[in-house]
Write a protein that holds these residues in place. Structure first.
Motif, mmCIF file in Angstrom:
data_model
loop_
_atom_site.group_PDB
_atom_site.id
_atom_site.type_symbol
_atom_site.label_atom_id
_atom_site.label_comp_id
_atom_site.label_asym_id
_atom_site.label_seq_id
_atom_site.Cartn_x
_atom_site.Cartn_y
_atom_site.Cartn_z
ATOM 1 N N MET A 1 0.854 -1.176 0.000
ATOM 2 C CA MET A 1 0.000 0.000 0.000
ATOM 3 C C MET A 1 0.898 1.236 0.000
ATOM 4 O O MET A 1 1.834 1.339 0.753
ATOM 5 C CB MET A 1 -0.891 -0.010 1.246
ATOM 6 N N THR A 2 0.615 2.180 -0.879
ATOM 7 C CA THR A 2 1.404 3.414 -0.920
ATOM 8 C C THR A 2 0.606 4.533 -0.271
ATOM 9 O O THR A 2 -0.618 4.556 -0.314
ATOM 10 C CB THR A 2 1.746 3.806 -2.376
ATOM 11 N N HIS A 3 1.332 5.436 0.340
ATOM 12 C CA HIS A 3 0.706 6.580 0.994
ATOM 13 C C HIS A 3 1.318 7.848 0.431
ATOM 14 O O HIS A 3 2.522 7.930 0.237
ATOM 15 C CB HIS A 3 0.957 6.552 2.511
ATOM 16 N N GLU A 4 0.470 8.814 0.157
ATOM 17 C CA GLU A 4 0.980 10.113 -0.265
ATOM 18 C C GLU A 4 1.619 10.773 0.952
ATOM 19 O O GLU A 4 1.026 10.851 2.022
ATOM 20 C CB GLU A 4 -0.189 10.974 -0.787
ATOM 21 N N LEU A 5 2.847 11.206 0.787
ATOM 22 C CA LEU A 5 3.558 11.794 1.912
ATOM 23 C C LEU A 5 3.320 13.299 1.974
ATOM 24 O O LEU A 5 3.364 13.986 0.967
ATOM 25 C CB LEU A 5 5.056 11.518 1.791
ATOM 26 N N SER A 6 3.107 13.777 3.160
ATOM 27 C CA SER A 6 2.983 15.213 3.370
ATOM 28 C C SER A 6 4.360 15.755 3.701
ATOM 29 O O SER A 6 5.321 15.008 3.865
ATOM 30 C CB SER A 6 1.974 15.475 4.497
ATOM 31 N N GLU A 7 4.453 17.047 3.815
ATOM 32 C CA GLU A 7 5.712 17.692 4.181
ATOM 33 C C GLU A 7 6.093 17.392 5.620
ATOM 34 O O GLU A 7 7.218 17.631 6.032
ATOM 35 C CB GLU A 7 5.597 19.218 4.010
ATOM 36 N N LEU A 8 5.157 16.876 6.394
ATOM 37 C CA LEU A 8 5.367 16.690 7.828
ATOM 38 C C LEU A 8 4.807 15.328 8.281
ATOM 39 O O LEU A 8 4.117 15.235 9.273
ATOM 40 C CB LEU A 8 4.679 17.839 8.581
ATOM 41 N N SER A 9 5.084 14.282 7.537
ATOM 42 C CA SER A 9 4.515 12.969 7.849
ATOM 43 C C SER A 9 5.038 12.404 9.169
ATOM 44 O O SER A 9 6.239 12.409 9.427
ATOM 45 C CB SER A 9 4.819 11.973 6.733
ATOM 46 N N ARG A 10 4.100 11.950 9.989
ATOM 47 C CA ARG A 10 4.409 11.231 11.233
ATOM 48 C C ARG A 10 3.349 10.132 11.369
ATOM 49 O O ARG A 10 2.283 10.355 11.920
ATOM 50 C CB ARG A 10 4.352 12.148 12.468
ATOM 51 N N TRP A 11 3.631 8.970 10.808
ATOM 52 C CA TRP A 11 2.668 7.872 10.783
ATOM 53 C C TRP A 11 2.627 7.152 12.127
ATOM 54 O O TRP A 11 3.660 6.933 12.752
ATOM 55 C CB TRP A 11 3.013 6.892 9.676
ATOM 56 N N VAL A 12 1.417 6.791 12.546
ATOM 57 C CA VAL A 12 1.211 6.068 13.796
ATOM 58 C C VAL A 12 0.310 4.873 13.497
ATOM 59 O O VAL A 12 -0.729 5.020 12.844
ATOM 60 C CB VAL A 12 0.543 6.968 14.867
ATOM 61 N N ALA A 13 0.693 3.714 13.990
ATOM 62 C CA ALA A 13 -0.132 2.515 13.841
ATOM 63 C C ALA A 13 -1.290 2.591 14.825
ATOM 64 O O ALA A 13 -1.096 2.913 16.001
ATOM 65 C CB ALA A 13 0.705 1.267 14.097
ATOM 66 N N SER B 1 -6.978 5.076 5.802
ATOM 67 C CA SER B 1 -7.208 3.720 5.307
ATOM 68 C C SER B 1 -6.067 2.842 5.802
ATOM 69 O O SER B 1 -4.979 3.328 6.103
ATOM 70 C CB SER B 1 -7.290 3.704 3.778
ATOM 71 N N GLY B 2 -6.343 1.585 5.912
ATOM 72 C CA GLY B 2 -5.320 0.667 6.397
ATOM 73 C C GLY B 2 -5.271 0.652 7.914
ATOM 74 O O GLY B 2 -6.275 0.831 8.593
ATOM 75 N N ASP B 3 -4.058 0.479 8.436
ATOM 76 C CA ASP B 3 -3.910 0.327 9.881
ATOM 77 C C ASP B 3 -3.086 1.446 10.517
ATOM 78 O O ASP B 3 -2.589 1.297 11.625
ATOM 79 C CB ASP B 3 -3.275 -1.029 10.189
ATOM 80 N N ARG B 4 -2.928 2.566 9.806
ATOM 81 C CA ARG B 4 -2.177 3.685 10.375
ATOM 82 C C ARG B 4 -2.697 5.018 9.852
ATOM 83 O O ARG B 4 -3.399 5.071 8.847
ATOM 84 C CB ARG B 4 -0.679 3.531 10.115
ATOM 85 N N PHE B 5 -2.346 6.085 10.563
ATOM 86 C CA PHE B 5 -2.794 7.424 10.213
ATOM 87 C C PHE B 5 -1.626 8.396 10.387
ATOM 88 O O PHE B 5 -0.647 8.090 11.060
ATOM 89 C CB PHE B 5 -4.001 7.847 11.063
ATOM 90 N N ASP B 6 -1.747 9.581 9.780
ATOM 91 C CA ASP B 6 -0.645 10.544 9.744
ATOM 92 C C ASP B 6 -0.923 11.731 10.663
ATOM 93 O O ASP B 6 -1.652 12.654 10.304
ATOM 94 C CB ASP B 6 -0.425 11.014 8.308
#
Length: 171
Positions: free
Chosen positions: A1-13, A118-123
């Motif tokens: 699964m690909t995620h569009e990255l923001s300028e300030l991405s901090r992904w959390v499961a 979507s999926g199991d994490r959020f930004d």
């Protein structure tokens, strides 16, 4: 699964969100990209801290955003430093669980922004970036704004308004 990255991405499961504190501090490159994205002269600093609480797959984040920015005066274009200090409150909800777009809902002061994932994490980082954008005053003016308004005739809008002559025709 690909995620569009923001300028300030901090992904959390989602599975690791309960009770977790997330601190977001933008580095120089992230601040430069955010300044470009939001049309700012610069983002001098950006710090946010949120505590996450999980209820099933819904995660609520509460915290604070503090930033120091330089924007352009809406009238003169001069550099205008500004401080941002905003409370943060938003909910990350799985796609399909957010309110339907045509559904009428009642909001009050305790309601927060819903951000779908979507999926199991959020930004969390992108949510902070969007909160920064909402906190920027798009009509901020500096000390030279009144002088510039007078010089270019913005103090007398009806004087040169081409529609002023039409004002009384409808009666």
């Amino acid at each position: 699964m690909t995620h569009e990255l923001s300028e300030l991405s901090r992904w959390v499961a989602v599975g690791q969100a309960q009770g977790r504190e997330i601190v977001v501090t933008a580095d120089a490159a992230e601040r430069d990209r955010l300044a470009e994205r939001f049309g700012l002269v610069s983002v001098e600093s950006l710090d946010a801290s949120v505590v996450l609480e999980k209820d099933g797959m819904v995660v609520t984040a509460t915290g604070r955003l503090q930033a120091s920015i330089v924007q352009s005066c809406a009238i003169s274009g001069e550099d205008l430093p500004a401080q941002i200090d905003e409370p943060l409150l938003f909910r990350f909800v799985p796609e399909g669980e957010a309110s339907a777009p045509d559904e009428e809902i009642e909001l009050d002061a305790s309601d927060c922004d819903e951000i779908t994932y979507s999926g199991d994490r959020f930004d969390v980082g992108e949510a902070v970036a969007q909160s920064l954008a909402l906190a920027i005053d798009p009509f901020a003016t500096g000390p030279e704004a009144d002088r510039i308004r007078t010089e270019v005739g913005l103090e007398e809008p009806e004087k040169e308004n081409p529609f002023a002559a039409l004002k009384g025709l409808g009666t």
